[in-house]
Design a protein around this motif. Structure first.
Motif, PDB file in Angstrom:
ATOM      1  N   LEU A 253       0.843  -1.195   0.000  1.00 33.43           N
ATOM      2  CA  LEU A 253       0.000   0.000   0.000  1.00 33.43           C
ATOM      3  C   LEU A 253       0.883   1.251   0.000  1.00 33.43           C
ATOM      4  O   LEU A 253       0.614   2.218  -0.707  1.00 33.43           O
ATOM      5  N   ASP A 254       1.967   1.210   0.753  1.00 33.24           N
ATOM      6  CA  ASP A 254       2.886   2.353   0.800  1.00 33.24           C
ATOM      7  C   ASP A 254       3.541   2.564  -0.571  1.00 33.24           C
ATOM      8  O   ASP A 254       3.721   3.693  -1.024  1.00 33.24           O
ATOM      9  N   GLU A 255       3.895   1.460  -1.226  1.00 30.86           N
ATOM     10  CA  GLU A 255       4.483   1.572  -2.570  1.00 30.86           C
ATOM     11  C   GLU A 255       3.476   2.212  -3.527  1.00 30.86           C
ATOM     12  O   GLU A 255       3.816   3.110  -4.303  1.00 30.86           O
ATOM     13  N   ASN A 256       2.234   1.757  -3.463  1.00 28.50           N
ATOM     14  CA  ASN A 256       1.209   2.306  -4.365  1.00 28.50           C
ATOM     15  C   ASN A 256       0.998   3.797  -4.103  1.00 28.50           C
ATOM     16  O   ASN A 256       0.840   4.593  -5.022  1.00 28.50           O
ATOM     17  N   GLN A 327      -8.440  11.338   8.481  1.00 31.92           N
ATOM     18  CA  GLN A 327      -9.049  12.657   8.749  1.00 31.92           C
ATOM     19  C   GLN A 327     -10.227  12.923   7.823  1.00 31.92           C
ATOM     20  O   GLN A 327     -11.223  13.500   8.213  1.00 31.92           O
ATOM     21  N   LYS A 328     -10.113  12.499   6.579  1.00 39.17           N
ATOM     22  CA  LYS A 328     -11.205  12.729   5.611  1.00 39.17           C
ATOM     23  C   LYS A 328     -12.353  11.740   5.808  1.00 39.17           C
ATOM     24  O   LYS A 328     -13.511  12.099   5.808  1.00 39.17           O
ATOM     25  N   TRP A 329     -11.997  10.474   5.926  1.00 38.54           N
ATOM     26  CA  TRP A 329     -12.957   9.383   5.926  1.00 38.54           C
ATOM     27  C   TRP A 329     -13.546   9.117   7.316  1.00 38.54           C
ATOM     28  O   TRP A 329     -14.615   8.556   7.444  1.00 38.54           O
ATOM     29  N   GLY A 330     -12.750   9.390   8.321  1.00 33.99           N
ATOM     30  CA  GLY A 330     -13.143   9.030   9.675  1.00 33.99           C
ATOM     31  C   GLY A 330     -12.850   7.570   9.984  1.00 33.99           C
ATOM     32  O   GLY A 330     -13.253   7.048  11.020  1.00 33.99           O
ATOM     33  N   ARG A 331     -12.220   6.895   9.082  1.00 36.24           N
ATOM     34  CA  ARG A 331     -11.822   5.504   9.338  1.00 36.24           C
ATOM     35  C   ARG A 331     -10.596   5.198   8.476  1.00 36.24           C
ATOM     36  O   ARG A 331     -10.282   5.941   7.550  1.00 36.24           O
ATOM     37  N   SER A 332      -9.936   4.089   8.768  1.00 34.42           N
ATOM     38  CA  SER A 332      -8.684   3.842   8.056  1.00 34.42           C
ATOM     39  C   SER A 332      -8.946   3.191   6.709  1.00 34.42           C
ATOM     40  O   SER A 332     -10.037   2.677   6.440  1.00 34.42           O
ATOM     41  N   SER A 333      -7.925   3.233   5.881  1.00 34.24           N
ATOM     42  CA  SER A 333      -8.060   2.733   4.506  1.00 34.24           C
ATOM     43  C   SER A 333      -8.322   1.235   4.523  1.00 34.24           C
ATOM     44  O   SER A 333      -7.583   0.478   5.150  1.00 34.24           O
ATOM     45  N   ALA A 334      -9.384   0.836   3.867  1.00 30.23           N
ATOM     46  CA  ALA A 334      -9.687  -0.590   3.793  1.00 30.23           C
ATOM     47  C   ALA A 334      -9.659  -1.050   2.335  1.00 30.23           C
ATOM     48  O   ALA A 334      -9.012  -2.041   1.995  1.00 30.23           O
ATOM     49  N   ALA A 335     -10.337  -0.287   1.458  1.00 27.47           N
ATOM     50  CA  ALA A 335     -10.412  -0.711   0.051  1.00 27.47           C
ATOM     51  C   ALA A 335      -9.035  -0.705  -0.592  1.00 27.47           C
ATOM     52  O   ALA A 335      -8.626  -1.689  -1.227  1.00 27.47           O
ATOM     53  N   SER A 336      -8.294   0.390  -0.409  1.00 29.18           N
ATOM     54  CA  SER A 336      -6.976   0.449  -1.066  1.00 29.18           C
ATOM     55  C   SER A 336      -6.000  -0.541  -0.423  1.00 29.18           C
ATOM     56  O   SER A 336      -5.081  -1.033  -1.085  1.00 29.18           O
ATOM     57  N   THR A 337      -6.217  -0.852   0.857  1.00 32.51           N
ATOM     58  CA  THR A 337      -5.371  -1.884   1.475  1.00 32.51           C
ATOM     59  C   THR A 337      -5.668  -3.234   0.845  1.00 32.51           C
ATOM     60  O   THR A 337      -4.748  -3.993   0.512  1.00 32.51           O
ATOM     61  N   VAL A 339      -6.803  -3.774  -2.125  1.00 35.44           N
ATOM     62  CA  VAL A 339      -6.222  -3.751  -3.480  1.00 35.44           C
ATOM     63  C   VAL A 339      -4.726  -4.049  -3.402  1.00 35.44           C
ATOM     64  O   VAL A 339      -4.181  -4.810  -4.201  1.00 35.44           O
ATOM     65  N   SER A 340      -4.075  -3.471  -2.396  1.00 32.98           N
ATOM     66  CA  SER A 340      -2.625  -3.671  -2.301  1.00 32.98           C
ATOM     67  C   SER A 340      -2.284  -5.107  -1.877  1.00 32.98           C
ATOM     68  O   SER A 340      -1.220  -5.621  -2.236  1.00 32.98           O
ATOM     69  N   ILE A 341      -3.172  -5.746  -1.138  1.00 37.72           N
ATOM     70  CA  ILE A 341      -2.943  -7.172  -0.807  1.00 37.72           C
ATOM     71  C   ILE A 341      -3.046  -7.999  -2.090  1.00 37.72           C
ATOM     72  O   ILE A 341      -2.231  -8.896  -2.338  1.00 37.72           O
ATOM     73  N   VAL A 342      -4.035  -7.660  -2.906  1.00 43.46           N
ATOM     74  CA  VAL A 342      -4.175  -8.336  -4.204  1.00 43.46           C
ATOM     75  C   VAL A 342      -2.893  -8.132  -5.024  1.00 43.46           C
ATOM     76  O   VAL A 342      -2.334  -9.084  -5.577  1.00 43.46           O
ATOM     77  N   ASP A 343      -2.419  -6.890  -5.084  1.00 44.37           N
ATOM     78  CA  ASP A 343      -1.183  -6.596  -5.838  1.00 44.37           C
ATOM     79  C   ASP A 343      -0.020  -7.421  -5.290  1.00 44.37           C
ATOM     80  O   ASP A 343       0.786  -7.962  -6.055  1.00 44.37           O
TER      81      ASP A 343
END
Ligand SMILES: NC(=O)c1ccc[n+]([C@@H]2O[C@H](COP(=O)([O-])OP(=O)(O)OC[C@H]3O[C@@H](n4cnc5c(N)ncnc54)[C@H](O)[C@@H]3O)[C@@H](O)[C@H]2O)c1
Length: 442
Positions: A253-256, A327-337, A339-343
């Protein structure tokens, strides 16, 4: 957790989800969903003394005194499992590959809610690869886990052959060929980082032992639950039968995120950005490497001629992206995480494009960069697509990169000392640097 071997035509739609807790306390074995639906089971048998039932496809045997009625006819079967099987689908199965077992922990959590549907759709392992999902939850999430299983059921994924749910890693991880370890406790208010290392470290020590005992000996393990590098180290230390090389901590996820920021700055689409390494810890000390990264095949520093931006703005943006998103979402990244597991998985099961590489947190012993041995550190990897990887040798270093790597290395060595009691290396001593934070923390 008992698993019915599903080989009949009906098997391609038969999702066998069993509650391991219920199994243990009730001595109920393998209610194959082609025999009985979970809902049916739940409503019918909730507060009853249950019969010992062994069940293979189309067959129910009661080996203990029967105290409740078993379903009698097809009218009592559940939703999708009652469908008449399409023979054309049976033909198709002949060209499909051998089923693989994928264990996912924290399966009722936010990340899994995205990931499981990607796995079941064929997006990750391919359209000819049937899968079995073995879902591990916590005691608190077991109801939600059943909800997840119901949604999977309702999705009619042709490649999804089995779904098992449970809260005992020794049951759920049985024969796992992939273990995606997502479940962990979030860091709540007032919890010190050292406490989090201990609380979550215990989860990963236990799950390492379970993998060691019951998983496939060559299982590939992807640790997502934070602090993921040190959790991966704890896990591998508790699983001596599994090669240490098979353990990964997710830094994809950090790489993406780094690729996205470089693309934005250079004004190109992100597919032009390659060779991005995240070095070190999945924390705010991580080092997004712009020295070796490329944009359209050219060194980043030749395209973005702004060292100040690269060293400060870019680096901090990537390190703190998780917090900005919260701060924007009010929760931590789940969808992009997810996606990054898939990657990350796809990077191991498909050959790495010529000249490129990907980042993963892997075991450092034998690394060619002079990074301390015996920690889990994100580094550049390449794969032939066989599930294995090798570290990339042709990497440049300068003073800036070396000094940043040293900082994240020091942090991981401190984390390691902090969990010595969980890795079998004696008494823990916690002297974590003050600025140690997860990317999702502000
Ligand atoms: N490495 C990364 O890039 C990255 C990115 C985002 C989040 N994360 C981490 O992933 C983890 C999960 O995130 P989420 O948003 O899905 O959290 P979540 O709270 O939505 O889900 C976590 C789930 O795990 C379950 N759980 C807790 N302990 C468990 C155990 N011992 N066994 C099995 N299940 C257990 C919980 O009941 C919950 O359902 C967190 O630790 C988070 O910090 C890592």
């Amino acid at each position: 957790m008992a698993v019915a071997e599903l080989t009949s035509p009906a098997a391609s739609f038969a999702h066998n989800y069993n509650n391991a807790n219920r199994l243990r306390s009730s001595q109920l074995y393998a209610p194959s969903s082609s025999c009985l639906s979970s809902d049916h089971f739940r409503s019918r048998y909730r507060s009853t003394v249950l019969p010992r039932i062994t069940c293979s496809v189309n067959q129910v045997q009661n080996s203990a005194p029967v105290q409740v009625e078993a379903p009698k006819d097809k009218a009592e079967c559940y939703g999708v499992f009652c469908l008449t099987y399409d023979l054309k689908a049976e033909e198709e199965t002949k060209t499909w590959k051998k089923l693989i077992n994928i264990a996912v922990s924290g399966a009722a959590g936010m990340i899994s809610n995205h990931l499981l549907f990607k796995l079941a759709s064929g997006e990750v392992f391919g359209p000819d690869q049937p899968i079995a999902l073995r879902l591990l939850g916590s005691e608190r999430s077991i109801q939600a886990l059943e909800g997840v299983a119901m949604e999977l059921e309702d999705s009619l994924f042709p490649l999804l052959r089995e779904v098992n749910i449970g809260i005992d890693a020794y049951e759920v991880f049985q024969d796992a060929e992939w273990a995606l370890l997502i479940g962990a406790k979030p860091r709540g208010p007032g919890i010190e980082r050292a406490d989090l290392l201990d609380i979550n470290g215990q989860i990963f020590a236990e799950q390492g032992k379970a993998l060691n005992a019951v998983a496939s000996p060559n299982v590939k393990v992807m640790v997502v639950g934070n602090p993921c590098n040190t959790n991966a180290l704890i896990c591998l230390k508790n699983a001596p039968k599994i090669p240490a090389k098979n353990f990964h901590a997710l830094t994809r996820l950090d790489e993406n995120r780094a690729k996205c920021q470089l693309a934005l700055k250079a004004g190109v689409f992100y597919d032009k950005v390659s060779n991005v390494t995240i070095w070190g810890n999945h924390s705010t000390t991580q080092v997004p490497d712009f020295l070796n990264a490329k944009i359209d095949g050219m060194p980043v520093k030749e395209v973005i001629k702004d060292d100040k931006w690269l060293e400060h703005e870019f680096t901090e943006k990537v390190q703190k992206r998780g917090g900005a998103l919260i701060q924007k979402w009010g929760r931590s990244s789940a969808a992009s995480t997810a996606v990054s597991i898939v990657d990350a998985i796809k990077s191991l099961v498909t050959p790495t494009p010529e000249g490129d590489w990907f980042s993963s947190g892997v075991y450092t012993s034998g690394n060619p960069y002079g990074i301390a041995e015996d920690i889990v550190f994100s580094m550049p990897c390449r794969s032939k697509g066989d599930g294995d990887y090798e570290l990339v040798k042709e990497i440049q270093f300068d003073d800036y990169l070396r000094s940043r790597i040293a900082k994240t290395e020091a942090e991981l060595l401190a984390e390691k000392r902090c969990v010595a009691h969980l890795t079998g290396e004696g008494i823990a001593y916690c002297d974590l640097p003050e600025d140690t934070m997860l990317p999702g923390e502000m």
